[in-house]
Design a protein around this motif. Sequence first.
Motif, short mmCIF file in Angstrom:
data_model
loop_
_atom_site.label_atom_id
_atom_site.label_comp_id
_atom_site.label_asym_id
_atom_site.label_seq_id
_atom_site.Cartn_x
_atom_site.Cartn_y
_atom_site.Cartn_z
N MET A 101 0.84 -1.20 0.00
CA MET A 101 0.00 0.00 0.00
C MET A 101 0.88 1.26 0.00
N LYS A 102 0.57 2.16 -0.91
CA LYS A 102 1.34 3.41 -0.99
C LYS A 102 0.43 4.57 -0.59
N ILE A 103 0.92 5.36 0.33
CA ILE A 103 0.12 6.48 0.85
C ILE A 103 0.69 7.80 0.35
N TYR A 104 -0.21 8.64 -0.12
CA TYR A 104 0.19 9.96 -0.64
C TYR A 104 0.26 10.95 0.50
N ILE A 105 1.38 11.61 0.64
CA ILE A 105 1.45 12.76 1.57
C ILE A 105 2.17 13.89 0.84
N ASP A 106 1.44 14.97 0.62
CA ASP A 106 2.02 16.19 0.03
C ASP A 106 2.86 15.93 -1.22
N ASN A 148 4.18 13.12 -2.36
CA ASN A 148 5.08 11.96 -2.38
C ASN A 148 4.32 10.71 -1.91
N PHE A 149 4.84 9.54 -2.31
CA PHE A 149 4.22 8.29 -1.89
C PHE A 149 5.13 7.56 -0.90
N TYR A 150 4.50 7.01 0.14
CA TYR A 150 5.24 6.32 1.20
C TYR A 150 4.60 4.97 1.48
N ASP A 151 5.43 4.00 1.92
CA ASP A 151 4.88 2.76 2.43
C ASP A 151 4.17 3.07 3.74
N ARG A 152 3.26 2.19 4.11
CA ARG A 152 2.44 2.43 5.29
C ARG A 152 3.27 2.80 6.52
N GLN A 153 4.35 2.02 6.78
CA GLN A 153 5.14 2.26 8.01
C GLN A 153 5.92 3.57 7.95
N LYS A 172 -6.57 10.44 -8.20
CA LYS A 172 -6.49 9.45 -9.30
C LYS A 172 -5.11 8.81 -9.35
N GLU A 173 -4.09 9.62 -9.11
CA GLU A 173 -2.71 9.11 -9.12
C GLU A 173 -2.52 8.08 -7.99
N THR A 174 -3.10 8.37 -6.84
CA THR A 174 -2.98 7.43 -5.70
C THR A 174 -3.68 6.12 -6.03
N VAL A 175 -4.82 6.22 -6.69
CA VAL A 175 -5.56 5.02 -7.08
C VAL A 175 -4.72 4.21 -8.08
N ARG A 176 -4.09 4.92 -9.00
CA ARG A 176 -3.27 4.27 -10.03
C ARG A 176 -2.04 3.59 -9.40
N VAL A 177 -1.34 4.34 -8.54
CA VAL A 177 -0.13 3.80 -7.90
C VAL A 177 -0.46 2.54 -7.09
N ILE A 215 -3.62 10.99 1.32
CA ILE A 215 -4.59 10.15 0.60
C ILE A 215 -4.23 8.68 0.83
N ILE A 216 -5.20 7.96 1.40
CA ILE A 216 -4.99 6.54 1.72
C ILE A 216 -6.03 5.72 0.95
N THR A 217 -5.61 4.60 0.38
CA THR A 217 -6.60 3.70 -0.24
C THR A 217 -6.56 2.38 0.52
N GLU A 218 -7.72 1.75 0.66
CA GLU A 218 -7.75 0.43 1.29
C GLU A 218 -9.01 -0.32 0.89
N ASP A 219 -9.11 -1.58 1.40
CA ASP A 219 -10.31 -2.41 1.13
C ASP A 219 -11.25 -2.27 2.29
N LEU A 220 -11.98 -1.19 2.36
CA LEU A 220 -12.84 -1.05 3.54
C LEU A 220 -14.12 -1.85 3.38
N LYS A 221 -14.41 -2.69 4.35
CA LYS A 221 -15.75 -3.28 4.44
C LYS A 221 -16.21 -2.84 5.82
N LEU A 222 -17.05 -1.82 5.84
CA LEU A 222 -17.40 -1.20 7.11
C LEU A 222 -18.17 -2.16 8.01
#
Length: 289
Positions: free
Chosen positions: A1-6, A8-13, A74-79, A116-123
Amino acid sequence: MKIYIDGNFYDRQDARISVFDHGLLYGDGVFEGLRIYNGRVFLLEEHMDRLFRSAKAIMLDTGLSKNQMSDAVKETVRVNGRDKPGKSGYIRLVVTRGEGQLGIDPGSCEKASVIIITEDLKLYPQKYYDEGVKLVTSSVRRNRMDSLDPRIKSLNYLNNIMAKLEAKNSGAVEAVVLNDRGYVAECTADNIFIIKDGVVMTPLGTDGALKGITRGFVCSEVCSGLELGVEERSMALYDLYNADECFLTGSGAEVVPAVSIDGRLIGDGKPGKITIQIAKEFNRMVNSF
Ligand code: PXG
């Protein structure tokens, strides 16, 4: 999972922000929760409009234009490889006031932070969709328009959290939140609908309902497709107790039937026929978008 911050993309940790960020210190910021259906961000423009309205209301300069913000999503979704047909997911977009001094003065924050965080949310578990959920009325009232307007999707969700705790403590799934005048506003992270004599009804924005994107889609697309009449109106608990059917909507929850409120069964205590039709049509429409 890659998270967008300002930008740039970062691994979760490694995805971290400052302990001096006013989003953390004061809940000073705004957010959106979006869905990806079939590789596409669902109603992205509507979410962007609401995000920028929330930001404007709290005088927060996001540092990006609406188009740049959409592109970042969109870029976060693509990455994250979720831009392919058949892919789905959930997106959390957060804009904080950024890093500043310890005092509340937002003037000390030079630049907003965009996350921007993407995940498989099942609420909710499938059982809730099949059998419906129990609701209780919360003693926590929706924020008044003249304190923190509930149309602002801010990082201050403590009243919603208090209401959610109250629901869970009494064995229910969700809480019905009333406004300061006793009218039904919505639930803690979902809008509420009732059906009476074949008419679908939902509280007015001015009664403290967030203008939910799912709510809007259900009213304008799903119900009209099914030729169901929709009314936005004030409602009291009496109307909920005497409804034929009830359901909740949200980007996280989608369409969930509710089958009891404060110990009163709604209809026969099972998900209503029209509710089931709406949920089915919703699922069909979002996946063929
Ligand atoms: N009311 C409130 C107070 C909300 O925060 C909704 C209604 C539904 O709106 P949308 O636009 O999603 O149809 C929300 C949605 C989640 C989650 O996990 C969603 C929200 C807040 C916190 C969590 O789905 N906002």
